[in-house]
Each structure stands twice: as structure tokens, then as C-alpha cells.
Design a protein around this motif. Structure first.
Motif, mmCIF file in Angstrom:
data_model
loop_
_atom_site.group_PDB
_atom_site.id
_atom_site.type_symbol
_atom_site.label_atom_id
_atom_site.label_comp_id
_atom_site.label_asym_id
_atom_site.label_seq_id
_atom_site.Cartn_x
_atom_site.Cartn_y
_atom_site.Cartn_z
ATOM 1 N N GLN A 147 31.034 -10.569 -13.132
ATOM 2 C CA GLN A 147 31.895 -10.477 -11.946
ATOM 3 C C GLN A 147 31.057 -10.582 -10.657
ATOM 4 O OE1 GLN A 147 35.134 -7.402 -12.357
ATOM 5 N NE2 GLN A 147 33.949 -6.833 -14.167
ATOM 6 N N TYR A 171 26.359 -8.779 -5.695
ATOM 7 C CA TYR A 171 26.759 -7.701 -6.603
ATOM 8 C C TYR A 171 27.131 -8.307 -7.947
ATOM 9 C CZ TYR A 171 27.070 -4.518 -2.601
ATOM 10 O OH TYR A 171 26.786 -3.747 -1.505
ATOM 11 N N THR A 228 28.170 -6.877 -12.270
ATOM 12 C CA THR A 228 28.390 -5.766 -13.186
ATOM 13 C C THR A 228 27.368 -5.833 -14.312
ATOM 14 O OG1 THR A 228 30.748 -5.701 -12.695
ATOM 15 C CG2 THR A 228 30.033 -4.654 -14.746
ATOM 16 N N GLY A 276 29.098 -0.830 -17.166
ATOM 17 C CA GLY A 276 30.034 -0.921 -16.059
ATOM 18 C C GLY A 276 29.468 -0.682 -14.678
ATOM 19 N N ARG A 293 27.962 -1.369 -11.084
ATOM 20 C CA ARG A 293 27.856 -2.460 -10.123
ATOM 21 C C ARG A 293 26.443 -2.434 -9.544
ATOM 22 N NH1 ARG A 293 30.593 -6.867 -10.201
ATOM 23 N NH2 ARG A 293 30.822 -7.138 -7.936
#
Length: 320
Positions: A41, A60, A62, A66, A68
Motif C-alpha cells: 500500500q 509510506y 505497510t 501491519g 506503516r
């Protein structure tokens, strides 16, 4: 010459003191499979800091579990595409640093990525129980849990994931990606090139996170390694679990990852280093099987090594 460790001849033949877990390779193959299953992502946000010859982004993605993860990304303008790239890693509890000190590579036409380690001084998340940061204590995080919960496992994977993201950028030549960093950043440079063996060249400086038992034997479990002493004092005061603990630390001991490296290595160390002792660094270097060379600073410790940043740039340019 004064010595804080072994003689140079002994260092050049030293192979480490810490135990290597029997399932080390399976451990990291399983970890990499977990990383590759993550949807990153990716998000690029233009930074408020900009210069005429490059675009600056907050990147950024993932990572595993989980979190970031944040990195600075500098993309040169008007550079040939695809072009080389550098990934950079910072010291323990630090952060990705300032934009301006990375612009030299952008001026050369290189893309530049600088990671914030999860839970340290930057913007990357630590999802181990709470959102936000933990800053330090990362070596011992997970020691009383399953080895897959070790926090540095996740951080090592973040380095490989960032390198893979860089290689997927259309402007980047995936066959010309380099890695660099000092102390923890040196350790993460080793981990990155081991777990993402397409890294072309790497320049680690006095790497951390190696040969933990040797650090303990030298009574240097202080400064950056102080949490080792704290763990034993609080949770194993009579050292009844010593072998178990050092074996589990072996999963995140970068000397055991070094043989996976395929890129060319320019390594730097100071022989007066009492933070990351020279023997713990040679335990890594002596296991590297790819093309390698070491720059030795006999009178220097864990500090700036004069001229090595210039050597690194020349090395990445192909003029070592």
C-alpha cells in the motif's frame, strides 16, 4: 598500537562466539515469505522541503504485522531513466535524518531512500502491542516469545522491503541499487543486502547487532548493548538460560546473514571501537563470500571515520 580487542591477525581469522540456531535458514525463508505476502500500500506524499533539481517525498508502506513504515525519498529531476539508487539506514534510536544531507546523490542523478526504523526516532510505527513508538529496547523485544516475534526480525524485513520497493520504481535501475549506513545502519545495510541479494554494492560502517555473546564476554554490554545486561539482571539473574538466550539472539545476529550477500562490499571499522567491538565486526566480514574490501582506522572508535563518506560515493560511482 593500543588494543581494545584482539590483534589484527586474530581479527582476520575470527569466526564469532555466538551460537547459530539450527533452523536459521528456514527461519529467514519463512520471514521473507511473510514479507512477500504483504500488500505494501505504497503512498508518496510531496514534502514541504523541495529543491530545484529533485523531488522530495515522504514514502509510506505497510510492512509485516501491519506497521506503516516511513522513508524519505528523493527523486532527481532530468536524470536518465532508469538510474541508480541508494537506500540508507540510520543509527540505533535515530531517524532518517535531514533532507539536505542526501542531496549529493540526487545531484549525481541517483534516487535516494532513507528508512525510519519502526519504533525509533522517526515516523515508522511499532505495532507491538501499542501504536506509536518504543524508541529503544529493540534487541530484547520478543526474547521471551516465539522467535518470529523478535522485533529486529521485522526491522530487517523492512530494509529488504524498502529495497524491493526502490527496485520496482520505474525510474530506478533495479540492477544498480546500493545500500549504506553506520552502526545500527551498518547492521541494517548487511541485513538488507542479505535478504535482498540484488543489492549491487553496500558500504556498512562499524555494524551493530553482531556476535552478542562476544559483546557479553568482553564486558561491553553497555552503551548500545546495555539492554542485554538489563535483560539478564531482570529476567535471568543467575544466567541459567544463557545458552537459550544467546541462541535465540542468533536469529537476529547479522554475522549469520552475511553469507547471503551477493553484492560488492566496502566495509569500514575502527580498531578502538568499544561500542561495537572490532571482533564482532570481523565475525561478519569474515563470513562474506562476495567481493569485499575493508578500510581500517587503527586509532578510531565508534565515531566519524575521516574520508569514508567520500570513499563510499566513489565506490558507488564505480571509482573505488
Amino acid at each position: 598500537m593500543p588494543l581494545v580487542d584482539m590483534s589484527l591477525e586474530q581479527l582476520q581469522n575470527y569466526e564469532g562466539s555466538s551460537p547459530r540456531p539450527a533452523d536459521f535458514d528456514e527461519y529467514w525463508d519463512r520471514a521473507l515469505a511473510e514479507m512477500r505476502a504483504v500488500d505494501p500500500q505504497i503512498e508518496l506524499i510531496p514534502s514541504s522541503f523541495q529543491v530545484p533539481y529533485a523531488e522530495c517525498f515522504d514514502l509510506y508502506f505497510t510492512g509485516v504485522r501491519g506497521a506503516r513504515i516511513h522513508a524519505k525519498y528523493i527523486k532527481p529531476k532530468n536524470a536518465a531513466e532508469p538510474h541508480p539508487a541508494v537506500v540508507q539506514f540510520h543509527g540505533y534510536t535515530g531517524h532518517s535524518g535531514h533532507w539536505q544531507d542526501k542531496l549529493g546523490y540526487a545531484a549525481l542523478g541517483y534516487s535516494f531512500f532513507s528508512l525510519d526504523c519502526r519504533g525509533q526516532g522517526g515516523y515508522s510505527e511499532d505495532t507491538g502491542g501499542v501504536k506509536g513508538t518504543t524508541h529503544q529496547g529493540h534487541i530484547i523485544r520478543g526474547l521471551d516469545d516465539h522467535p518470529d516475534q523478535l522485533l529486529f526480525r521485522h526491522i530487517f524485513l523492512d530494509t529488504a522491503q524498502l529495497a524491493g520497493i526502490a527496485m520496482q520504481m520505474p525510474e530506478v535501475d533495479a540492477e544498480q541499487v546500493m545500500a549504506m549506513g553506520g552502526s545500527q545502519g551498518g547492521a541494517l545495510t548487511i541485513a538488507c543486502a542479505a535478504l535482498e541479494p540484488r543489492i549491487k554494492k553496500l558500504a556498512p560502517v562499524f555494524p551493530f547487532l553482531s556476535d552478542y555473546k562476544r559483546v557479553w564476554q568482553m564486558d561491553l554490554a553497555k552503551d548500545a548493548y546495555a539492554e542485554l545486561r538489563a535483560f539478564f539482571r531482570h529476567f535471568d539473574p543467575q544466567h541459567k538460560r544463557e545458552e537459550e538466550i544467546f541462541t535465540k539472539l542468533g536469529y537476529i545476529d547479522i554475522q549469520f546473514l552475511a553469507s547471503r550477500i551477493r553484492g560488492e562490499v566496502l566495509f569500514a571499522t575502527g580498531l578502538m571501537d568499544t561500542v561495537c567491538p572490532p571482533s564482532t565486526q570481523f565475525a561478519i566480514y569474515n563470513k562474506i563470500t562476495s567481493e569485499k574490501s575493508m578500510e581500517i582506522y587503527p586509532d578510531f572508535g565508534h565515531e566519524d571515520l575521516p574520508g569514508f563518506s567520500d570513499m563510499t560515493m566513489q565506490f558507488f560511482l564505480g571509482n573505488k
